[in-house]
Design an enzyme around this catalytic site. Sequence first.
Site, PDB file in Angstrom:
ATOM      1  N   GLY A 208       0.795  -1.216   0.000  1.00 28.88           N
ATOM      2  CA  GLY A 208       0.000   0.000   0.000  1.00 28.88           C
ATOM      3  C   GLY A 208       0.828   1.266   0.000  1.00 28.88           C
TER       4      GLY A 208
ATOM      5  N   ASP B  77      10.576  -7.180  -0.968  1.00 30.12           N
ATOM      6  CA  ASP B  77       9.256  -7.667  -0.544  1.00 30.12           C
ATOM      7  C   ASP B  77       9.166  -9.146  -0.899  1.00 30.12           C
ATOM      8  OD1 ASP B  77       6.416  -8.209  -0.282  1.00 30.12           O
ATOM      9  OD2 ASP B  77       6.078  -6.047  -0.391  1.00 30.12           O
TER      10      ASP B  77
ATOM     11  N   SER C 283      -7.219  -8.891  -3.025  1.00 24.57           N
ATOM     12  CA  SER C 283      -7.616  -7.949  -1.971  1.00 24.57           C
ATOM     13  C   SER C 283      -6.621  -6.810  -1.811  1.00 24.57           C
ATOM     14  CB  SER C 283      -7.773  -8.685  -0.633  1.00 24.57           C
ATOM     15  OG  SER C 283      -6.545  -9.251  -0.210  1.00 24.57           O
TER      16      SER C 283
ATOM     17  N   LEU D  48      -5.611  -4.962  -4.387  1.00 24.81           N
ATOM     18  CA  LEU D  48      -5.693  -4.047  -5.523  1.00 24.81           C
ATOM     19  C   LEU D  48      -6.479  -2.772  -5.252  1.00 24.81           C
ATOM     20  CD1 LEU D  48      -6.089  -6.570  -8.481  1.00 24.81           C
ATOM     21  CD2 LEU D  48      -4.007  -5.637  -7.455  1.00 24.81           C
TER      22      LEU D  48
ATOM     23  N   ARG E 117      -5.820  -0.720  -3.025  1.00 24.32           N
ATOM     24  CA  ARG E 117      -4.890   0.287  -2.502  1.00 24.32           C
ATOM     25  C   ARG E 117      -3.489   0.145  -3.087  1.00 24.32           C
ATOM     26  NH1 ARG E 117      -5.297  -3.959   0.663  1.00 24.32           N
ATOM     27  NH2 ARG E 117      -3.539  -4.750   1.868  1.00 24.32           N
TER      28      ARG E 117
ATOM     29  N   LYS F 167       5.391  -9.342  -5.416  1.00 25.53           N
ATOM     30  CA  LYS F 167       5.138  -7.905  -5.491  1.00 25.53           C
ATOM     31  C   LYS F 167       6.363  -7.123  -5.961  1.00 25.53           C
ATOM     32  CE  LYS F 167       1.477  -7.702  -2.007  1.00 25.53           C
ATOM     33  NZ  LYS F 167       1.068  -7.165  -0.693  1.00 25.53           N
TER      34      LYS F 167
ATOM     35  N   ASP G 188       4.576  -3.640   6.525  1.00 32.75           N
ATOM     36  CA  ASP G 188       3.270  -3.724   7.177  1.00 32.75           C
ATOM     37  C   ASP G 188       3.291  -4.562   8.440  1.00 32.75           C
ATOM     38  OD1 ASP G 188       3.601  -6.246   6.176  1.00 32.75           O
ATOM     39  OD2 ASP G 188       1.682  -6.346   5.116  1.00 32.75           O
ATOM     40  N   ASN G 189       4.467  -4.779   9.038  1.00 32.60           N
ATOM     41  CA  ASN G 189       4.507  -5.540  10.283  1.00 32.60           C
ATOM     42  C   ASN G 189       5.573  -4.970  11.200  1.00 32.60           C
ATOM     43  OD1 ASN G 189       7.097  -7.394  10.141  1.00 32.60           O
ATOM     44  ND2 ASN G 189       6.159  -7.448   8.098  1.00 32.60           N
TER      45      ASN G 189
ATOM     46  N   CYS H  34      -4.208  -4.490   8.805  1.00 28.90           N
ATOM     47  CA  CYS H  34      -5.197  -3.896   7.902  1.00 28.90           C
ATOM     48  C   CYS H  34      -6.143  -4.963   7.372  1.00 28.90           C
ATOM     49  CB  CYS H  34      -4.511  -3.141   6.773  1.00 28.90           C
ATOM     50  SG  CYS H  34      -3.677  -4.174   5.553  1.00 28.90           S
TER      51      CYS H  34
ATOM     52  N   CYS I 121     -10.770 -16.468  14.049  1.00 30.65           N
ATOM     53  CA  CYS I 121     -10.709 -15.077  13.601  1.00 30.65           C
ATOM     54  C   CYS I 121     -10.082 -15.090  12.210  1.00 30.65           C
ATOM     55  CB  CYS I 121      -9.935 -14.210  14.593  1.00 30.65           C
ATOM     56  SG  CYS I 121      -8.203 -14.696  14.811  1.00 30.65           S
TER      57      CYS I 121
END
Length: 404
Positions: free
Chosen positions: A52, A73, A80, A82, A84, A97, A141-142, A204, A360
């Site tokens: 993102g 990366d 899911s 795409l 952002r 990616k 993202d972590n 996210c 979850c």
Amino acid sequence: MATAFPPLVEPGPELTLPERERYARHLILRDFGPEAQRRVRAARVLVVGAGGLGSPLLSYLAAAGVGHLTVVDDDVVEVSNLHRQVIHGSSTLGMPKAESAARRLADLTDLVEVDAKVERLDPSNVREYVAACDVVVDGSDNFATRYLVADACEIEGTPLVWGTLDRYRAQVAVFWSAPPAGYEPVSLRDVYPQPPAPGTVPSCGEAGILGALTGQVGSLMAMQALWLITGVAEPVLGRLVLIDSLSTSQRSLRVTADPDRKRATALAPAVGGESCEVSLAGTPAGDGSAVTEIGVAEVSRRLGSPGTVLLDVREAGERAVAAIEPSIWVPLGELGAALDDPTSPLSRALGAGEHVVVYCKAGARSANAAKQMIDRGADAERVESMAGGIDAWSDEIDPTLPRY
């Protein structure tokens, strides 16, 4: 040319005719001009993450003419992403990616060298990457990667452009342990000394993220990298920029070094884990509590049979995307109320002695919920957390379930 901030990169050779044509709108900018553009072309920037934040970061740094971009990366493009991660597209689903981003940048410009690395940063390789660049821009993202990169930058003295997202809000900062004379050093651990405990902050994929916000924040981070490289403007070193898209507001706080904190001199083992924690089935979950995890294959075998109830503790938006049925739904934040209500489906199931399997998205919140239930008197042998969550169910049991 006078600069607002000591430029990080020395100017390279004179611009070629194709470069003058491509970057003409930069060249006519007052205070930017050819000299700043030559600094940009001579720069080497490491971008961590092609998701993102990495999408606008890489796009605008490449478009600006940064001479060498390294993107690291180890993830692959999923549908899911795409909404952002606009550097990718439907044609690159399933592609790494880093490689997808490099392909897009090659179409954007042939004047920039892009080195795509399909791997994860860890203590064995991160310092080599950081030492080889002028600026690091962290779009990961972590928490484990964020703190690893920040510590490596502090050790190497490399400036770090940092950003983070949370639903509709974001933060941006520049950290630098060895800034120019007259500027105070400040690092990530001066502001946030330790990452949060695993499972306490939703990813996210669990909480959601406004796609357009990633564009705003990634562009701001790219701009900070350009200010560091060129000195045309002062970066937000020593400030933490707070962005709230719901109120369309932006403000900044002054941040300083913690005088009592010891500077990083060596990399510690990665802590903080992924933003989505996934434990191994059959092992105690989380902090070593008595919660037992059960694999999705066993849950599938039991599902629908007498004596077993499936409990979904995700949020309403997540359940609207995909759910495993039959199941009881109690969002994690409402679990206490459900346990206090003897008439709730959950309380009735526990009272009847049924086995309750909690799930979850990836396993962290379900382990949390199971522990809460046990702490409040539920039989630990009859409460289990489904390892890997609905992600593992989609992978191993029902691939038709949408991923998010």
